[in-house]
Design a protein around this motif. Structure first.
Motif, PDB file in Angstrom:
ATOM      1  N   PHE A  43      47.262  36.479  40.620  1.00 28.63           N
ATOM      2  CA  PHE A  43      46.907  37.101  41.889  1.00 28.63           C
ATOM      3  C   PHE A  43      45.815  36.343  42.640  1.00 28.63           C
ATOM      4  CE2 PHE A  43      48.711  40.690  39.532  1.00 28.63           C
ATOM      5  CZ  PHE A  43      49.685  41.074  40.432  1.00 28.63           C
ATOM      6  N   ASP A  44      45.747  35.041  42.468  1.00 30.00           N
ATOM      7  CA  ASP A  44      44.730  34.253  43.169  1.00 30.00           C
ATOM      8  C   ASP A  44      44.807  34.428  44.677  1.00 30.00           C
ATOM      9  OD1 ASP A  44      43.165  33.124  41.301  1.00 30.00           O
ATOM     10  OD2 ASP A  44      44.263  31.255  41.131  1.00 30.00           O
ATOM     11  N   ASN A  45      46.018  34.501  45.207  1.00 29.97           N
ATOM     12  CA  ASN A  45      46.189  34.506  46.651  1.00 29.97           C
ATOM     13  C   ASN A  45      46.342  35.908  47.240  1.00 29.97           C
ATOM     14  OD1 ASN A  45      46.181  31.649  46.681  1.00 29.97           O
ATOM     15  ND2 ASN A  45      48.320  31.634  46.024  1.00 29.97           N
ATOM     16  N   ILE A  46      46.072  36.928  46.454  1.00 29.96           N
ATOM     17  CA  ILE A  46      46.213  38.297  46.927  1.00 29.96           C
ATOM     18  C   ILE A  46      44.850  38.973  46.886  1.00 29.96           C
ATOM     19  CG2 ILE A  46      47.362  40.510  46.551  1.00 29.96           C
ATOM     20  CD1 ILE A  46      49.589  39.036  45.162  1.00 29.96           C
ATOM     21  N   GLN A  47      44.493  39.638  47.957  1.00 27.61           N
ATOM     22  CA  GLN A  47      43.222  40.356  47.962  1.00 27.61           C
ATOM     23  C   GLN A  47      43.305  41.533  46.997  1.00 27.61           C
ATOM     24  OE1 GLN A  47      42.433  41.513  51.970  1.00 27.61           O
ATOM     25  NE2 GLN A  47      41.996  39.441  52.662  1.00 27.61           N
ATOM     26  N   THR A  48      42.324  41.634  46.083  1.00 22.23           N
ATOM     27  CA  THR A  48      42.372  42.710  45.086  1.00 22.23           C
ATOM     28  C   THR A  48      42.274  44.081  45.733  1.00 22.23           C
ATOM     29  OG1 THR A  48      39.982  42.502  44.743  1.00 22.23           O
ATOM     30  CG2 THR A  48      41.411  41.296  43.239  1.00 22.23           C
ATOM     31  N   SER A  49      41.724  44.158  46.940  1.00 23.21           N
ATOM     32  CA  SER A  49      41.625  45.451  47.608  1.00 23.21           C
ATOM     33  C   SER A  49      43.007  46.021  47.931  1.00 23.21           C
ATOM     34  CB  SER A  49      40.806  45.332  48.897  1.00 23.21           C
ATOM     35  OG  SER A  49      41.424  44.428  49.795  1.00 23.21           O
ATOM     36  N   LYS A  50      44.030  45.158  48.005  1.00 24.79           N
ATOM     37  CA  LYS A  50      45.390  45.605  48.304  1.00 24.79           C
ATOM     38  C   LYS A  50      46.144  46.011  47.044  1.00 24.79           C
ATOM     39  CE  LYS A  50      45.886  42.877  52.519  1.00 24.79           C
ATOM     40  NZ  LYS A  50      46.664  41.822  53.213  1.00 24.79           N
ATOM     41  N   LEU A  51      45.544  45.755  45.898  1.00 26.29           N
ATOM     42  CA  LEU A  51      46.193  46.072  44.639  1.00 26.29           C
ATOM     43  C   LEU A  51      45.712  47.419  44.133  1.00 26.29           C
ATOM     44  CD1 LEU A  51      45.774  42.633  42.836  1.00 26.29           C
ATOM     45  CD2 LEU A  51      47.797  43.462  44.032  1.00 26.29           C
ATOM     46  N   ASN A  52      46.591  48.158  43.454  1.00 27.08           N
ATOM     47  CA  ASN A  52      46.118  49.388  42.827  1.00 27.08           C
ATOM     48  C   ASN A  52      45.493  49.062  41.473  1.00 27.08           C
ATOM     49  OD1 ASN A  52      48.147  49.487  40.688  1.00 27.08           O
ATOM     50  ND2 ASN A  52      49.615  50.155  42.236  1.00 27.08           N
ATOM     51  N   SER A  53      44.839  50.040  40.895  1.00 22.99           N
ATOM     52  CA  SER A  53      44.095  49.797  39.653  1.00 22.99           C
ATOM     53  C   SER A  53      45.005  49.371  38.507  1.00 22.99           C
ATOM     54  CB  SER A  53      43.304  51.038  39.256  1.00 22.99           C
ATOM     55  OG  SER A  53      44.178  52.106  38.957  1.00 22.99           O
ATOM     56  N   LEU A  54      46.233  49.843  38.513  1.00 25.49           N
ATOM     57  CA  LEU A  54      47.177  49.476  37.453  1.00 25.49           C
ATOM     58  C   LEU A  54      47.528  47.995  37.531  1.00 25.49           C
ATOM     59  CD1 LEU A  54      48.877  50.790  35.142  1.00 25.49           C
ATOM     60  CD2 LEU A  54      50.744  50.946  36.803  1.00 25.49           C
TER      61      LEU A  54
END
Length: 197
Positions: free
Chosen positions: A3-14
């Motif tokens: 997930f280097d290129n994805i903002q973690t804020s857009k990801l859910n906790s799972l």
């Protein structure tokens, strides 16, 4: 790193969790698609004593009380699950027998839930998921065994001091009545012990 290129804020906790333990982006997508998000009100049960369960949940937020009831109707807390851990009535889940405990939300909570059937499918699909799953179950079994051994061999004060050292977040996040029950003492005894220490 996943997930280097994805903002973690857009990801859910799972998704963040499975990425953090080493699964690739494509593997995380395959894994998380098998989970269903389920919310619980305070007092709502994930598992009820006597029922059958074939589900495990990842706790995004909230707390779950694992407890059993004696013949007099008194509750005895076995454990409290905190966020970013897995929740299951393990004996019922593994043996397909009725649960011997209740698993109840003690405040508004959210679980990402997966069935045993989907877990078996993921083990066939993703080789590293099988290793992850085995380690998860082994860890849960070791925790249960340790808790039972400590309850038999340690004094109330020793159990409390051990909790302070090993899981201080419990003392910060869990109401004292649940901690007292989990340690096998009354809330009044726990208050005296806290004052003493």
């Amino acid at each position: 790193m996943p997930f280097d290129n994805i903002q973690t804020s857009k990801l859910n906790s799972l998704e963040i969790y499975f990425s953090s333990v080493g699964f690739s982006e494509s593997e995380v997508k395959s894994i998380t698609q098998c989970f269903q998000k389920r919310t619980f009100d305070k007092g709502e049960f994930f598992v009820s004593e006597g029922s059958y369960t074939s589900e495990i949940g990842y706790l995004e937020f909230g707390q779950f009380q694992f407890y059993s009831t004696n013949q007099q109707g008194d509750e005895r807390t076995n454990y409290i699950s905190l966020p970013n851990t897995f929740v299951a009535s393990l004996l019922s889940y593994l043996t397909e027998k009725p649960a011997r405990e209740n698993v109840k939300a003690i405040n508004p909570s959210c679980l990402w839930v997966i069935t045993k059937k989907d877990i078996l499918s993921l083990q066939e699909e993703i080789a590293s998921f099988k290793d992850f799953y085995i380690q998860l179950i082994e860890y849960q079994l070791c925790c249960i065994d340790k808790a039972k051994f400590d309850l038999i061999t340690l004094t109330a004060e020793q159990r409390y001091k051990q909790l302070m050292q090993e899981e201080p977040e419990f003392l910060q996040q869990v109401p004292l009545q649940y901690i007292a029950s989990m340690l096998g003492m009354t809330p009044r005894h726990l208050s005296r012990l806290r004052a003493k220490i």
